[in-house]
Structures are given as C-alpha cells and as structure tokens.
Design a protein around this motif. Sequence first.
Motif: not given
Length: 191
Positions: A113, A117, A120
């Motif tokens: 995760k 992130e 992103t």
Amino acid sequence: MNNEELNSEQDLPEDVDNANGDETETIPFEDAAEQAEEVSPLIVLQNQVEDLEDKLVRSHAELANFRRRAAVELQQFRMYEGINLLRDLLPVIDNLQRAAQAAENASSIDDLKKGVEMVTQQFVETLGKHNVEPIHAGNEAFDPNQHEAIQQIPSADVPAMHVLQELETGYKIHDRIIRPAKVIVSTGPAE
C-alpha cells in the motif's frame, strides 16, 4: 564659284550629306533635350513597375514558402506535443512495474500500500509539472463547470447544492477542464 553653282547648291535637299540616302530629320539640340526629358520619366516608371512586379512575385513565393513551413511545423508540433509529458511519465510506469514485482514478494499489505501511494504521489507531481491540477470538490458548492453530478442524495450535514461525496477526481490544465469531477450532490435535509 559662279552663280549657277551657288543656285544648284541651294536647290539640293537638306540631307545631301547623308551617304546612305536615308531621310533623317535633324533635331535641334534644344528639342532633343526636351524629348529626352519626356522619355526619361516614362522609362523610370517602367523600371519601377518591373521592380515592383518582381518584388510582388518574390513576396508571393516567400509567403507560400512560409505557409508551407508553418504547416509542417504545426503538424510536427501536434504529432509530438505530448512527448515531454510522456518522458516524465515513464519513471512512474517503471515504479508501477517495480511495485507489481514487489507485490509478489511482499510480506505485508502495508508495504504494498505504501509503495502504491508513493507511485500515485509521483504521478500527481508529474502531472503538476505540466500544469495539470486536480479539481477539489469535497464539501464545496456544486459548480456545473467543474463538477458532474451523478446522483443527488438528501443530507442533514451538507447544505443543498453542495458536494456530498467525490466519486472520481476531476482534472484541469491551466483554466481548461480536462475531466470534470464526478460527484454526489446534497439536496439538503430530508423532509
């Protein structure tokens, strides 16, 4: 010389001196200067007209060449206008591929995760370098120029005609909307 010879010389035509027998008219010096002045402006004007016609033809040719070059440059620009953005996005793609490889060996979901992130965030920063900004819609008044209402729901917490929930982030470049934000709009308290 006797009188007969003098009389015979006087009877001769004026152009007896001309050996070819051409009948040329002798022009007094003052008349020749006047004719030269009359012809000279005409010749000057003809030369000016020829020069202007030549300049006009050259100008038309230069304009046609400029238009041709501009069309080629515009076509090249349109063909490759996104190249800088794509160059900046390639590292983001590389990081996404690394994240996919890391997912196979990841010991925890939290690490995966965190990696997604980070990618992103890198993607959003890359778009920001190219003046692409997200449209923030949360709890703002509904703006049909920036938001696309997907649904309306009553809400006691959010006033009417305000964004209740953002379903899909919108983006703009400078002042032009690339994609409106898809939102759910509040209708106010339920009756």
